[in-house]
Design a protein around this motif. Structure first.
Motif, PDB file in Angstrom:
ATOM      1  N   ILE A  86     -26.110 -11.157  -9.541  1.00 30.19           N
ATOM      2  CA  ILE A  86     -26.452 -12.019  -8.412  1.00 30.19           C
ATOM      3  C   ILE A  86     -27.375 -13.115  -8.952  1.00 30.19           C
ATOM      4  CG2 ILE A  86     -28.330 -10.465  -7.663  1.00 30.19           C
ATOM      5  CD1 ILE A  86     -25.968 -12.616  -5.414  1.00 30.19           C
ATOM      6  N   LEU A  87     -26.764 -13.976  -9.769  1.00 28.26           N
ATOM      7  CA  LEU A  87     -27.473 -15.098 -10.362  1.00 28.26           C
ATOM      8  C   LEU A  87     -26.901 -16.376  -9.772  1.00 28.26           C
ATOM      9  CD1 LEU A  87     -26.888 -12.869 -12.919  1.00 28.26           C
ATOM     10  CD2 LEU A  87     -28.651 -14.353 -13.873  1.00 28.26           C
ATOM     11  N   HIS A  88     -27.760 -17.281  -9.384  1.00 29.10           N
ATOM     12  CA  HIS A  88     -27.330 -18.529  -8.761  1.00 29.10           C
ATOM     13  C   HIS A  88     -27.494 -19.673  -9.759  1.00 29.10           C
ATOM     14  CE1 HIS A  88     -27.479 -16.097  -5.210  1.00 29.10           C
ATOM     15  NE2 HIS A  88     -28.796 -16.067  -5.158  1.00 29.10           N
ATOM     16  N   GLY A  89     -26.503 -20.548  -9.803  1.00 33.50           N
ATOM     17  CA  GLY A  89     -26.622 -21.730 -10.640  1.00 33.50           C
ATOM     18  C   GLY A  89     -26.138 -21.514 -12.056  1.00 33.50           C
ATOM     19  N   SER A  90     -26.652 -22.346 -12.977  1.00 35.29           N
ATOM     20  CA  SER A  90     -26.188 -22.330 -14.359  1.00 35.29           C
ATOM     21  C   SER A  90     -26.522 -21.014 -15.048  1.00 35.29           C
ATOM     22  CB  SER A  90     -26.816 -23.501 -15.131  1.00 35.29           C
ATOM     23  OG  SER A  90     -28.221 -23.506 -14.992  1.00 35.29           O
ATOM     24  N   HIS A  91     -25.696 -20.664 -16.024  1.00 33.83           N
ATOM     25  CA  HIS A  91     -25.844 -19.445 -16.821  1.00 33.83           C
ATOM     26  C   HIS A  91     -25.726 -18.175 -15.972  1.00 33.83           C
ATOM     27  CE1 HIS A  91     -27.125 -22.145 -19.983  1.00 33.83           C
ATOM     28  NE2 HIS A  91     -28.123 -22.566 -19.231  1.00 33.83           N
ATOM     29  N   GLY A  92     -25.020 -18.261 -14.864  1.00 39.36           N
ATOM     30  CA  GLY A  92     -24.879 -17.062 -14.050  1.00 39.36           C
ATOM     31  C   GLY A  92     -23.779 -17.189 -13.017  1.00 39.36           C
ATOM     32  N   GLU A  93     -23.672 -18.383 -12.423  1.00 38.53           N
ATOM     33  CA  GLU A  93     -22.672 -18.627 -11.382  1.00 38.53           C
ATOM     34  C   GLU A  93     -21.558 -19.545 -11.886  1.00 38.53           C
ATOM     35  OE1 GLU A  93     -22.579 -20.191  -6.699  1.00 38.53           O
ATOM     36  OE2 GLU A  93     -24.462 -20.222  -7.828  1.00 38.53           O
ATOM     37  N   ASP A  94     -21.683 -19.987 -13.128  1.00 38.78           N
ATOM     38  CA  ASP A  94     -20.784 -21.023 -13.647  1.00 38.78           C
ATOM     39  C   ASP A  94     -19.708 -20.501 -14.587  1.00 38.78           C
ATOM     40  OD1 ASP A  94     -22.396 -20.324 -15.743  1.00 38.78           O
ATOM     41  OD2 ASP A  94     -23.187 -22.333 -16.133  1.00 38.78           O
ATOM     42  N   LEU A  97     -21.725 -16.096 -17.654  1.00 38.92           N
ATOM     43  CA  LEU A  97     -21.992 -14.657 -17.592  1.00 38.92           C
ATOM     44  C   LEU A  97     -20.696 -13.890 -17.345  1.00 38.92           C
ATOM     45  CD1 LEU A  97     -23.984 -12.274 -17.471  1.00 38.92           C
ATOM     46  CD2 LEU A  97     -24.185 -12.686 -15.024  1.00 38.92           C
ATOM     47  N   GLN A  98     -19.834 -14.417 -16.491  1.00 36.12           N
ATOM     48  CA  GLN A  98     -18.571 -13.743 -16.195  1.00 36.12           C
ATOM     49  C   GLN A  98     -17.732 -13.590 -17.462  1.00 36.12           C
ATOM     50  OE1 GLN A  98     -19.976 -16.148 -14.352  1.00 36.12           O
ATOM     51  NE2 GLN A  98     -20.389 -15.000 -12.469  1.00 36.12           N
ATOM     52  N   GLY A  99     -17.753 -14.587 -18.342  1.00 35.65           N
ATOM     53  CA  GLY A  99     -17.034 -14.486 -19.594  1.00 35.65           C
ATOM     54  C   GLY A  99     -17.555 -13.353 -20.454  1.00 35.65           C
ATOM     55  N   MET A 100     -18.866 -13.186 -20.496  1.00 32.82           N
ATOM     56  CA  MET A 100     -19.458 -12.091 -21.251  1.00 32.82           C
ATOM     57  C   MET A 100     -19.052 -10.745 -20.668  1.00 32.82           C
ATOM     58  SD  MET A 100     -23.486 -11.221 -21.711  1.00 32.82           S
ATOM     59  CE  MET A 100     -23.977  -9.515 -21.952  1.00 32.82           C
ATOM     60  N   LEU A 101     -19.068 -10.650 -19.337  1.00 29.69           N
ATOM     61  CA  LEU A 101     -18.702  -9.382 -18.703  1.00 29.69           C
ATOM     62  C   LEU A 101     -17.225  -9.057 -18.931  1.00 29.69           C
ATOM     63  CD1 LEU A 101     -20.698  -9.669 -15.345  1.00 29.69           C
ATOM     64  CD2 LEU A 101     -21.405  -8.686 -17.526  1.00 29.69           C
ATOM     65  N   ASP A 105     -15.342  -5.776 -20.944  1.00 29.90           N
ATOM     66  CA  ASP A 105     -14.360  -4.957 -20.234  1.00 29.90           C
ATOM     67  C   ASP A 105     -15.027  -4.200 -19.088  1.00 29.90           C
ATOM     68  OD1 ASP A 105     -11.768  -4.049 -19.798  1.00 29.90           O
ATOM     69  OD2 ASP A 105     -12.063  -2.239 -21.005  1.00 29.90           O
ATOM     70  N   ALA A 106     -15.945  -4.898 -18.400  1.00 32.99           N
ATOM     71  CA  ALA A 106     -16.745  -4.253 -17.357  1.00 32.99           C
ATOM     72  C   ALA A 106     -16.151  -4.496 -15.977  1.00 32.99           C
ATOM     73  CB  ALA A 106     -18.170  -4.810 -17.391  1.00 32.99           C
ATOM     74  N   ALA A 107     -16.419  -3.571 -15.078  1.00 32.88           N
ATOM     75  CA  ALA A 107     -16.160  -3.793 -13.654  1.00 32.88           C
ATOM     76  C   ALA A 107     -17.371  -4.538 -13.113  1.00 32.88           C
ATOM     77  CB  ALA A 107     -15.980  -2.461 -12.938  1.00 32.88           C
ATOM     78  N   TYR A 108     -17.144  -5.741 -12.589  1.00 33.75           N
ATOM     79  CA  TYR A 108     -18.284  -6.513 -12.098  1.00 33.75           C
ATOM     80  C   TYR A 108     -17.938  -7.179 -10.772  1.00 33.75           C
ATOM     81  CZ  TYR A 108     -16.001 -10.764 -13.938  1.00 33.75           C
ATOM     82  OH  TYR A 108     -15.123 -11.796 -14.200  1.00 33.75           O
ATOM     83  N   VAL A 109     -18.968  -7.331  -9.952  1.00 36.45           N
ATOM     84  CA  VAL A 109     -18.823  -7.915  -8.621  1.00 36.45           C
ATOM     85  C   VAL A 109     -18.750  -9.437  -8.734  1.00 36.45           C
ATOM     86  CG1 VAL A 109     -20.025  -8.303  -6.428  1.00 36.45           C
ATOM     87  CG2 VAL A 109     -19.944  -6.007  -7.432  1.00 36.45           C
ATOM     88  N   GLY A 110     -17.911 -10.021  -7.911  1.00 35.64           N
ATOM     89  CA  GLY A 110     -17.835 -11.470  -7.836  1.00 35.64           C
ATOM     90  C   GLY A 110     -16.605 -12.024  -8.514  1.00 35.64           C
ATOM     91  N   THR A 111     -16.451 -13.322  -8.396  1.00 43.63           N
ATOM     92  CA  THR A 111     -15.249 -13.968  -8.900  1.00 43.63           C
ATOM     93  C   THR A 111     -15.318 -14.158 -10.402  1.00 43.63           C
ATOM     94  OG1 THR A 111     -13.671 -15.678  -8.223  1.00 43.63           O
ATOM     95  CG2 THR A 111     -15.902 -16.412  -8.755  1.00 43.63           C
ATOM     96  N   GLY A 112     -14.170 -14.491 -11.004  1.00 45.33           N
ATOM     97  CA  GLY A 112     -14.067 -14.529 -12.448  1.00 45.33           C
ATOM     98  C   GLY A 112     -14.470 -15.843 -13.085  1.00 45.33           C
ATOM     99  N   VAL A 113     -14.109 -15.985 -14.361  1.00 46.30           N
ATOM    100  CA  VAL A 113     -14.541 -17.117 -15.177  1.00 46.30           C
ATOM    101  C   VAL A 113     -14.024 -18.440 -14.621  1.00 46.30           C
ATOM    102  CG1 VAL A 113     -14.482 -18.138 -17.483  1.00 46.30           C
ATOM    103  CG2 VAL A 113     -14.605 -15.650 -17.225  1.00 46.30           C
ATOM    104  N   LEU A 114     -12.721 -18.532 -14.413  1.00 48.27           N
ATOM    105  CA  LEU A 114     -12.116 -19.796 -14.004  1.00 48.27           C
ATOM    106  C   LEU A 114     -12.672 -20.285 -12.672  1.00 48.27           C
ATOM    107  CD1 LEU A 114     -10.014 -22.059 -14.329  1.00 48.27           C
ATOM    108  CD2 LEU A 114      -8.367 -20.552 -13.162  1.00 48.27           C
ATOM    109  N   ALA A 115     -12.625 -19.439 -11.656  1.00 52.87           N
ATOM    110  CA  ALA A 115     -13.070 -19.854 -10.324  1.00 52.87           C
ATOM    111  C   ALA A 115     -14.554 -20.185 -10.310  1.00 52.87           C
ATOM    112  CB  ALA A 115     -12.752 -18.759  -9.306  1.00 52.87           C
ATOM    113  N   SER A 116     -15.339 -19.428 -11.063  1.00 50.75           N
ATOM    114  CA  SER A 116     -16.782 -19.692 -11.124  1.00 50.75           C
ATOM    115  C   SER A 116     -17.043 -21.074 -11.701  1.00 50.75           C
ATOM    116  CB  SER A 116     -17.481 -18.627 -11.973  1.00 50.75           C
ATOM    117  OG  SER A 116     -17.344 -17.340 -11.412  1.00 50.75           O
ATOM    118  N   ALA A 117     -16.352 -21.393 -12.802  1.00 51.12           N
ATOM    119  CA  ALA A 117     -16.550 -22.693 -13.443  1.00 51.12           C
ATOM    120  C   ALA A 117     -16.055 -23.833 -12.560  1.00 51.12           C
ATOM    121  CB  ALA A 117     -15.836 -22.718 -14.793  1.00 51.12           C
ATOM    122  N   LEU A 118     -14.895 -23.653 -11.933  1.00 52.58           N
ATOM    123  CA  LEU A 118     -14.344 -24.697 -11.064  1.00 52.58           C
ATOM    124  C   LEU A 118     -15.270 -24.993  -9.891  1.00 52.58           C
ATOM    125  CD1 LEU A 118     -10.572 -23.664 -10.863  1.00 52.58           C
ATOM    126  CD2 LEU A 118     -11.507 -25.665 -12.036  1.00 52.58           C
TER     127      LEU A 118
END
Length: 358
Positions: A86-94, A97-101, A105-118
């Motif tokens: 639950i990170l807002h803004g750069s380095h968390g919502e962009d 972080l999703q790419g690292m997760l 190979d983790a189960a993580y809450v929230g949308t993925g890399v592409l949608a976050s960046a877009l």
């Protein structure tokens, strides 16, 4: 007992809001979960706070920094834990972080890399929305180096008449946004933006526009099963819904749920919000924000927030509660969506050579 690792803080100007969101989520996570808090300090270090966290940055930073084993960052977390960033803004919502997760190979809450960046890049988000026939306000992008060389002489502003909004291209929570009423204020407004980002968006303003928000829960993989809230309205008591109005002034804005708009407008807002969610390939949660022109009653897509605020006064959980989902039930749904996505992605074949030439 399923373990939930709540990840918050981060290297962002929205760091403090992330802490507030994390506190609310922590308080509302059901007792059926084993939970731990993991804090990312402003210097980027990760610190495990355990199951009884303090929420003061000075105390959180006393915990020793985690050391990620080379090649195996997943060893920091329990194998079957669901990670809840639950990170807002750069380095968390962009998407970073999703790419690292994803690599973990983790189960993580929230949308993925592409949608976050877009969604984080306001310029690209509006271009994609326009491509899908969704109405957006006229805007022009200004890059830092370009502004240094061209200044107000640039022809980009031809036809743009104040009021205008000047905003960072890759931030949220209204950080760095200025409303200018004459072009002479442009220099100062851009100076503010370029403290946070190398890209500024100068957008045509609407006279006394109403601000509507729609919350969505689900997966773009199952568009027919999305939970789409009725729109709520933010009524700012400031010049606009600034950072101060959102978080610092307890009387900065009034929230009206549902918004008092004609039925057809509510349906239109929900339809467009769902369209954005699917077009961006989102999963988990999103809050889609609109501007409503008072005279024409035209809706304009403003932005999509893939990590919306979860504070006690945030619109996303309040809209979902009005749709019949309590805070605790909402968190259950987000965790379930994360597990389903992990199962879906884990079923993919990862070796072409072994399958066809083994």
């Amino acid at each position: 007992m399923m373990k939930v690792s709540l990840i918050f803080g981060g290297r962002s100007v929205e760091h403090e809001i992330s802490i507030r969101s994390a506190q609310s989520i922590w308080k509302n996570l059901a007792s059926k979960y084993s939970k731990e808090a993991v804090y990312i300090a402003k210097d980027g270090s990760w610190r495990r706070l355990g199951s009884r966290p303090s929420w003061k940055p000075s105390e959180m930073s006393r915990h020793p920094a985690l050391k990620f084993p080379a090649g195996r960052p997943s060893e920091v977390f329990a194998k079957d834990a669901v990670l809840f960033p639950i990170l807002h803004g750069s380095h968390g919502e962009d998407g970073t972080l999703q790419g690292m997760l994803e690599m973990m190979d983790a189960a993580y809450v929230g949308t993925g890399v592409l949608a976050s960046a877009l969604a984080m890049n306001k310029l690209v988000a509006k271009q994609l929305a326009r491509h899908h026939g969704i109405r957006v306000l006229d805007s022009v992008a200004v890059r830092k180096e370009e502004w240094k060389s061209l200044g107000l002489a640039t022809e980009k502003f031809d036809g743009f008449v104040p009021p205008l909004f000047v905003k960072p291209g890759n931030l949220g929570s209204s950080v760095g946004i200025s409303k200018i009423k004459k072009m002479a204020q442009m220099d100062k407004a851009l100076d503010i933006v370029f403290q946070y980002d190398d890209l500024a968006l100068v957008e045509r303003g609407l006279d006394k526009a109403r601000e509507l928000e729609v919350a969505i829960l689900g997966s773009y993989q199952s568009p027919g099963e999305l939970v789409v809230s009725m729109p709520g309205e933010v009524i700012p008591n400031h010049e606009f819904y600034s950072y101060e109005a959102k978080y610092l002034d307890p009387k900065g804005a009034d929230l009206k749920i549902p918004a008092e708009v004609p039925h057809y407008l509510a349906l239109e807002a929900r339809k467009i919000a769902a369209q954005i969610f699917v077009a961006f390939q989102m999963e988990g949660m999103c809050r889609v924000d609109f501007l409503l022109e008072r005279t024409s009653r035209r809706l304009y897509f403003n932005e999509a927030n893939t990590a919306p605020g979860f504070t006690s006064i945030s619109m996303y959980p309040k809209l979902m509660e009005a749709s019949g989902l309590s805070f605790a039930a909402l968190l259950d749904c987000l965790i379930e969506i994360a597990l389903r996505r992990r199962k879906r992605l884990g079923a993919r074949t990862v070796s072409y050579f072994a399958k066809h030439h083994g």
